[in-house]
Scaffold this active site. Structure first.
Site, PDB file in Angstrom:
ATOM      1  N   ASN A   9     115.666  37.825  67.629  1.00 12.89           N
ATOM      2  CA  ASN A   9     116.078  36.653  67.162  1.00 12.89           C
ATOM      3  C   ASN A   9     117.530  36.308  67.581  1.00 12.89           C
ATOM      4  OD1 ASN A   9     117.444  34.676  65.423  1.00 12.89           O
ATOM      5  ND2 ASN A   9     115.361  34.889  63.838  1.00 12.89           N
ATOM      6  N   ASP A  11     119.371  33.493  66.897  1.00 12.04           N
ATOM      7  CA  ASP A  11     119.930  32.480  66.101  1.00 12.04           C
ATOM      8  C   ASP A  11     121.412  32.581  66.026  1.00 12.04           C
ATOM      9  OD1 ASP A  11     117.523  31.570  65.785  1.00 12.04           O
ATOM     10  OD2 ASP A  11     117.434  32.004  63.658  1.00 12.04           O
ATOM     11  N   HIS A  12     121.873  33.838  65.744  1.00 10.26           N
ATOM     12  CA  HIS A  12     123.371  34.125  65.478  1.00 10.26           C
ATOM     13  C   HIS A  12     124.202  34.023  66.539  1.00 10.26           C
ATOM     14  CE1 HIS A  12     122.133  33.663  61.302  1.00 10.26           C
ATOM     15  NE2 HIS A  12     121.114  35.093  61.427  1.00 10.26           N
ATOM     16  N   HIS A  45     114.793  30.034  64.960  1.00  8.36           N
ATOM     17  CA  HIS A  45     114.491  29.174  64.047  1.00  8.36           C
ATOM     18  C   HIS A  45     115.473  27.894  64.046  1.00  8.36           C
ATOM     19  CE1 HIS A  45     114.563  29.430  59.291  1.00  8.36           C
ATOM     20  NE2 HIS A  45     114.045  28.192  59.885  1.00  8.36           N
ATOM     21  N   ARG A  47     116.230  25.292  62.319  1.00  9.42           N
ATOM     22  CA  ARG A  47     116.346  24.897  60.956  1.00  9.42           C
ATOM     23  C   ARG A  47     116.460  23.293  60.894  1.00  9.42           C
ATOM     24  NH1 ARG A  47     117.699  29.366  57.426  1.00  9.42           N
ATOM     25  NH2 ARG A  47     117.906  27.864  55.557  1.00  9.42           N
ATOM     26  N   ARG A  51     121.826  24.166  61.657  1.00 10.75           N
ATOM     27  CA  ARG A  51     123.180  24.787  61.495  1.00 10.75           C
ATOM     28  C   ARG A  51     123.627  26.042  62.678  1.00 10.75           C
ATOM     29  NH1 ARG A  51     121.660  28.515  56.432  1.00 10.75           N
ATOM     30  NH2 ARG A  51     121.349  26.470  55.491  1.00 10.75           N
ATOM     31  N   HIS A  52     122.352  26.469  63.519  1.00  8.82           N
ATOM     32  CA  HIS A  52     122.776  27.262  64.422  1.00  8.82           C
ATOM     33  C   HIS A  52     121.723  26.797  65.793  1.00  8.82           C
ATOM     34  CE1 HIS A  52     119.206  29.169  62.638  1.00  8.82           C
ATOM     35  NE2 HIS A  52     119.860  29.981  61.907  1.00  8.82           N
ATOM     36  N   GLU A  72     110.367  29.791  64.634  1.00  7.72           N
ATOM     37  CA  GLU A  72     110.384  29.899  63.434  1.00  7.72           C
ATOM     38  C   GLU A  72     110.668  28.341  62.674  1.00  7.72           C
ATOM     39  OE1 GLU A  72     112.982  32.610  61.697  1.00  7.72           O
ATOM     40  OE2 GLU A  72     112.181  34.210  62.569  1.00  7.72           O
ATOM     41  N   THR A 102     120.152  32.389  54.432  1.00  9.41           N
ATOM     42  CA  THR A 102     119.205  32.648  55.154  1.00  9.41           C
ATOM     43  C   THR A 102     117.768  32.381  54.772  1.00  9.41           C
ATOM     44  OG1 THR A 102     118.412  34.601  56.677  1.00  9.41           O
ATOM     45  CG2 THR A 102     119.276  35.171  54.271  1.00  9.41           C
ATOM     46  N   THR A 103     116.760  32.889  55.212  1.00 11.76           N
ATOM     47  CA  THR A 103     115.506  32.449  54.775  1.00 11.76           C
ATOM     48  C   THR A 103     115.157  33.421  53.296  1.00 11.76           C
ATOM     49  OG1 THR A 103     114.748  32.189  56.847  1.00 11.76           O
ATOM     50  CG2 THR A 103     112.945  32.293  55.118  1.00 11.76           C
ATOM     51  N   GLU A 153     103.773  37.401  58.568  1.00 12.90           N
ATOM     52  CA  GLU A 153     105.012  38.359  58.748  1.00 12.90           C
ATOM     53  C   GLU A 153     105.534  38.582  57.312  1.00 12.90           C
ATOM     54  OE1 GLU A 153     107.984  37.349  61.566  1.00 12.90           O
ATOM     55  OE2 GLU A 153     109.446  37.912  60.429  1.00 12.90           O
ATOM     56  N   HIS A 192     113.334  40.647  58.424  1.00 10.72           N
ATOM     57  CA  HIS A 192     114.317  40.021  57.616  1.00 10.72           C
ATOM     58  C   HIS A 192     115.150  41.297  57.152  1.00 10.72           C
ATOM     59  CE1 HIS A 192     116.786  37.414  55.206  1.00 10.72           C
ATOM     60  NE2 HIS A 192     116.297  36.586  56.013  1.00 10.72           N
TER      61      HIS A 192
HETATM   62  N1  PXP Z   1     111.388  36.728  60.325  1.00 12.41           N
HETATM   63  C1  PXP Z   1     111.868  35.605  59.829  1.00 12.41           C
HETATM   64  C2  PXP Z   1     110.612  34.794  59.602  1.00 12.41           C
HETATM   65  C3  PXP Z   1     113.125  34.998  59.748  1.00 12.41           C
HETATM   66  O1  PXP Z   1     113.195  33.753  59.254  1.00 12.41           O
HETATM   67  C4  PXP Z   1     114.112  35.882  60.200  1.00 12.41           C
HETATM   68  C5  PXP Z   1     115.535  35.275  59.750  1.00 12.41           C
HETATM   69  O2  PXP Z   1     115.594  34.057  60.622  1.00 12.41           O
HETATM   70  C6  PXP Z   1     113.879  36.715  60.810  1.00 12.41           C
HETATM   71  C7  PXP Z   1     112.620  37.524  60.863  1.00 12.41           C
HETATM   72  C8  PXP Z   1     115.276  38.071  61.164  1.00 12.41           C
HETATM   73  O3  PXP Z   1     116.022  38.365  60.041  1.00 12.41           O
HETATM   74  P1  PXP Z   1     117.451  39.202  60.265  1.00 12.41           P
HETATM   75  O4  PXP Z   1     118.138  38.036  60.953  1.00 12.41           O
HETATM   76  O5  PXP Z   1     117.865  39.396  59.042  1.00 12.41           O
HETATM   77  O6  PXP Z   1     116.982  40.150  61.096  1.00 12.41           O
END
Ligand code: PXP
Length: 246
Positions: A9, A11-12, A45, A47, A51-52, A72, A102-103, A153, A192
């Protein structure tokens, strides 16, 4: 040994970019580097508050990503419209609240079945394979089945945030849920809060075939680089799975 895929992922990477409103660091560049470093898929993701990840990130990534994209998104008609237009290979439906960091928590499929089912139908008709991001809660399983989604998931946030006996209880709950979910015909993923220190016991659950990991990989990459951060977590996954499954 049953293979375990790693979705990275990114996103960050976009979170850092958005902090300054610059064009860098670019999550698309990060996604290409992650794919070249062994990611089996790229998760982003989009959103509702943007935000990202931005819409242009999805538009730029789609034609160039050499591995499947896992989008996502919240269960809203506007997000489903975007996904139906872009047709990512995978979509993961997640709960979303604007005030959360976060989620937090899984999707309440049982409480929102008509909307989830409609989203699943529209996405499947567009060719995307849909996963539902849910807590390891047996009450959600029957509803998930009724939604028509082929994949689940499991939310590992509580596992990641706890330790000792509480974490062991959550791990056992996740393992039992994964068994039940696979027996009902779902392909089972998890994600997550996972990192190189806590991923092992989750990677050792045989029914889980994909992990989606973001924050820990991007955070670690600040110090050792993205390819090394991916290699490190992949190694932790492989060692644990091999030890458990032979
Ligand atoms: N899976 C899902 C469905 C998520 O929403 C997220 C966070 O965006 C992740 C995995 C990844 O989580 P993390 O960034 O804590 O590894």
């Amino acid at each position: 040994m049953r293979p375990l895929r790693l979705g990275v992922n990114v996103d960050h990477i976009a979170t850092v970019r958005q902090a300054r409103g610059t064009a860098y660091p670019d999550p698309v560049e990060g996604a290409l580097l992650a794919a070249a470093s062994g990611a089996d898929s790229i998760t982003i993701h989009l959103r509702e508050d943007r935000r990202h990840i931005q819409d242009h990130d999805l538009a730029r990534l789609t034609p160039v990503c050499p591995v499947p994209i896992n989008l996502e998104m919240a269960v809203t008609p506007a997000m489903v419209d975007i996904a139906v237009a872009v047709r990512p290979k995978y979509v993961c439906l997640v709960p979303e609240r604007r005030e959360e960091r976060t989620t937090e928590g899984g999707l309440d499929v049982a409480g929102n079945l008509p909307a989830v089912r409609e989203a699943c139908e529209r996405l499947a008709a567009a060719g995307s394979i849909v996963a539902l991001f849910i807590a390891a809660d047996p009450q959600q399983l029957a509803a998930a089945k009724a939604s028509g989604a082929p994949q689940l998931e499991i939310h590992t946030g509580h596992y990641a945030d706890t330790s000792g006996a509480e974490q062991a209880t959550e791990l056992a709950r996740i393992a039992a849920f994964a068994r039940d979910a696979e027996a009902m015909g779902f392909e089972v993923h998890a994600g997550h809060g996972l990192n190189a220190c806590n991923v092992g016991p989750i990677a050792a659950i045989p029914e889980i075939v994909e992990l989606n990991i973001g924050h820990a990989i991007i955070a670690r990459s600040l110090f050792i680089g993205l390819p090394a951060a991916i290699a490190e977590i992949r190694q932790a996954m492989t060692v644990a799975r091999r030890a458990a499954l032979g």
